[in-house]
Design an enzyme around this catalytic site. Structure first.
Site, mmCIF file in Angstrom:
data_model
loop_
_atom_site.group_PDB
_atom_site.id
_atom_site.type_symbol
_atom_site.label_atom_id
_atom_site.label_comp_id
_atom_site.label_asym_id
_atom_site.label_seq_id
_atom_site.Cartn_x
_atom_site.Cartn_y
_atom_site.Cartn_z
ATOM 1 N N ILE A 19 0.833 -1.209 0.000
ATOM 2 C CA ILE A 19 0.000 0.000 0.000
ATOM 3 C C ILE A 19 0.868 1.260 0.000
ATOM 4 C CG2 ILE A 19 -1.771 1.276 1.295
ATOM 5 C CD1 ILE A 19 -2.768 -1.363 -0.087
ATOM 6 N N SER A 48 2.275 -7.774 3.509
ATOM 7 C CA SER A 48 2.420 -7.851 2.045
ATOM 8 C C SER A 48 3.250 -9.044 1.602
ATOM 9 C CB SER A 48 2.999 -6.543 1.497
ATOM 10 O OG SER A 48 2.096 -5.498 1.773
ATOM 11 N N GLY A 53 -1.728 -13.749 -2.482
ATOM 12 C CA GLY A 53 -1.252 -13.220 -3.769
ATOM 13 C C GLY A 53 -2.304 -13.227 -4.860
ATOM 14 N N VAL A 54 -3.574 -13.221 -4.467
ATOM 15 C CA VAL A 54 -4.649 -13.283 -5.475
ATOM 16 C C VAL A 54 -5.183 -11.873 -5.757
ATOM 17 C CG1 VAL A 54 -6.950 -14.187 -6.024
ATOM 18 C CG2 VAL A 54 -5.337 -15.589 -4.693
ATOM 19 N N HIS A 56 -8.277 -10.530 -6.679
ATOM 20 C CA HIS A 56 -9.627 -11.093 -6.686
ATOM 21 C C HIS A 56 -10.491 -10.427 -7.750
ATOM 22 C CE1 HIS A 56 -9.082 -13.435 -3.044
ATOM 23 N NE2 HIS A 56 -8.546 -12.390 -2.442
ATOM 24 N N LYS A 265 -13.534 -17.296 5.274
ATOM 25 C CA LYS A 265 -13.342 -16.726 3.931
ATOM 26 C C LYS A 265 -11.967 -17.022 3.367
ATOM 27 C CE LYS A 265 -16.295 -12.719 3.688
ATOM 28 N NZ LYS A 265 -16.326 -11.279 3.599
#
Ligand SMILES: Cc1cc2nc3c(=O)[nH]c(=O)nc-3n(C[C@H](O)[C@H](O)[C@H](O)COP(=O)(O)OP(=O)(O)OC[C@H]3O[C@@H](n4cnc5c(N)ncnc54)[C@H](O)[C@@H]3O)c2cc1C
Length: 382
Positions: A19, A48, A53-54, A56, A265
Site C-alpha cells: 500500500i 504484504s 497473492g490473489v 480477486h 473466507k
C-alpha cells in the site's frame, strides 16, 4: 525548535508494504518531494509478504462498501495499466468457489448476484454444476455439489510487486529510507517533525508537510503519535503450507476456494507462480502485533485438513515451506480506514487494509492521492 538544515519533504509515506509503495509511486508522478520510510531493511516483509497473492475478481466484498469499489477498480488498474507498465511475476488464473451442500450452493448463488451488483460482467461469472467443475478440475473432492467460476482473477508475487512499485517511484525521484523506524511525530505550524531510529540505533529528524500513514498493523500506533484515537486495529492471522512442485500437477490452473459460510473466507488450494502449490490460510483472532507472522504446529495440522477437503489425494506431507501473515482489522468499522486524521487533515490514514487490500492497492493509492489533492494543488511532472 531550530529547523535549519532539517531534510524536509512534501509528503512522507510511513510503511513500505504494497500500500505505501503504491501510494509512493502514484505521488512520484507529481512535482513533489516524496519519501517512503520503512522500519525493516527490505520492503514488503509484513502482511504484504504473508498473503495468498490473489487479485480477486471482486465478487466477495459486500456491495456498496469501499472494499467492493476499490477491489474492482484496483483489479481493472492492474489489468489495464500495471500489467503493461510494470514488470513483476503474474498469471491470469480463474477461480472456483466450491459448494459441498445445499446451503453452500445457495451461498455461491448469493456470491454470483453480489458479483454482478459489484459491477463484474456477466461473462466473468458462471455457476457450474458438479460435473462441469470436475471436468475443469478432475481431482477436486467429488462430493462437491456446484461451483462458482470467476474468470476475472490473477495471481501475483506481492513482494516482487512491492519492490517494482518502489523502484518505479525511485526512478521518478522519490526517496526511500529502509531500516528507519518512525519513533515520534510532533507538529510545527507548517510541518510535521518526525524522529526515526535506524537499524543500527542512530536517530535522525525529518520534516514533512503531509504524512500518509500506511504502517499496516502499527497504523494505530502511528496515529497515537499525534494523539489521534479515531480507530484501533486488531490482527487476524492466516497460516499457509507450501506444497512441493512434484504435486503441482494435481490441479489445473484454478484457484480453488471453499465457500465462505462454513469454512471461513478465502481458504484456498492454488497454483503458485514458482510452480509450488499453496494451501491456507487459517483465520486466528486475538493475535499480538509481534506475532503476526508466527507459525504454530496446531494450525499446520489444520491446514492439512483444509487441503484434503478440497483435493482428497493431495499429499500434504510433501510440505516444503510454511509462512503466515495477519489481516489488520479496524475494530470500529471492520472496513478500510482511508481518511484524514480528525486531529490534523494533513495527516492521512490508509489503515485497516485487510483483504482484498492487495487487489485494491492501485485504487487505494489513487484514493489517497485524491485526499491529498483536496488539500493542496498537485501538478503532474511533464
Ligand atoms: C492471510 C492473508 C491473505 C491475504 N490474501 C489476500 C489476497 O489474496 N488478495 C488480496 O487482495 N489481499 C489479500 N490479503 C490482504 C493484503 O495482504 C493486505 O491488504 C496488504 O498486504 C496490506 O498491505 P499494507 O502495505 O497495508 O501492510 P504491510 O504489508 O504490513 O506494510 C506496512 C509496513 O509498515 C511498516 N511499519 C510499521 N510501523 C512502522 C514504523 N513505526 N516505522 C516505519 N515503518 C513501519 C511495516 O514494517 C510494514 O512493512 C491477505 C492478507 C492476509 C493476512
Amino acid at each position: 525548535m531550530n529547523l535549519q538544515g532539517l531534510p524536509v519533504f512534501d509528503v512522507m509515506i510511513i510503511g513500505a508494504g504494497v500500500i505505501g509503495a503504491a501510494i509512493t509511486r502514484e505521488l512520484s508522478k507529481y512535482r513533489l518531494q516524496v519519501a517512503i520510510f520503512e522500519k525493516n531493511l527490505q520492503v514488503a516483509q509484513e502482511t504484504s509478504a504473508g498473503n495468498s497473492g490473489v487479485i480477486h475478481g471482486g465478487f466477495d466484498p459486500s456491495p456498496g462498501t469501499l472494499a467492493a469499489k476499490l477491489n474492482l477498480l484496483g483489479r481493472h488498474i492492474y489489468e489495464n495499466e500495471w500489467f503493461n507498465q510494470l514488470d513483476f511475476p503474474r498469471q491470469k488464473v480463474d477461480s472456483l468457489v466450491l459448494a459441498f451442500n445445499d446451503l453452500e450452493t445457495q451461498e455461491i448463488e448469493r456470491l454470483y448476484n453480489q458479483g454482478i451488483t459489484n459491477g463484474l460482467k456477466k461473462n466473468e461469472l458462471q455457476i457450474l454444476s458438479r460435473d462441469q467443475c470436475l471436468n475443469l478440475e478432475p481431482n477436486v473432492n467429488p462430493q462437491i455439489s456446484a461451483a462458482l467460476l470467476c474468470t476475472g482473477s490473477h495471481i501475483v508475487d506481492p513482494v516482487c510487486l512491492t519492490k517494482t512499485l518502489v523502484e518505479s517511484a525511485v526512478s521518478n525521484g522519490a526517496q526511500v529510507f529502509l531500516g528507519n523506524k518512525i519513533e515520534s511525530i510532533t507538529k510545527d505550524p507548517e510541518l510535521f517533525i518526525v524522529k526515526t531510529t535506524t537499524s543500527h540505533s542512530q536517530s535522525a529528524t525529518y520534516g514533512s508537510r503531509f504524512i500518509i500513514n500506511a504502517a499496516g498493523h502499527y497504523a494505530d500506533v502511528i496515529a497515537r503519535m499525534i494523539d489521534d484515537r479515531d480507530f484501533s486495529l486488531r490482527a487476524r492471522r492466516g497460516q499457509y503450507r507450501v506444497i512441493e512442485k512434484t504435486e503441482r500437477g494435481i490441479i489445473n490452473d484454478h484457484i480453488l476456494f471453499l465457500a465462505p459460510t462454513i469454512h471461513g473466507k478465502g481458504v484456498i488450494v492454488a497454483p503458485m507462480l514458482d510452480g509450488h502449490l499453496l494451501v491456507g490460510p487459517t483465520a486466528e483472532d486475538g493475535i499480538a502485533k509481534e506475532e503476526t507472522r508466527l507459525i504454530t504446529l496446531e494450525q499446520f495440522e489444520r491446514i492439512g485438513v483444509i487441503g484434503r477437503k478440497i483435493i482428497p489425494n493431495l499429499r500434504m506431507e510433501r510440505t516444503c515451506n510454511v509462512f503466515s501473515g495477519s489481516r489488520p482489522i479496524c475494530v470500529e468499522t471492520n472496513a478500510f480506514w482511508i481518511a484524514p486524521s480528525s486531529k490534523d487533515q494533513r495527516f492521512i490514514h490508509v489503515a485497516g487494509i485487510s483483504s482484498p487490500g492487495l487487489s485494491a492497492a492501485p485504487a487505494i493509492a489513487r484514493e489517497a492521492v485524491s485526499l491529498l489533492q483536496a488539500q493542496t494543488e498537485l501538478v503532474l511532472k511533464s
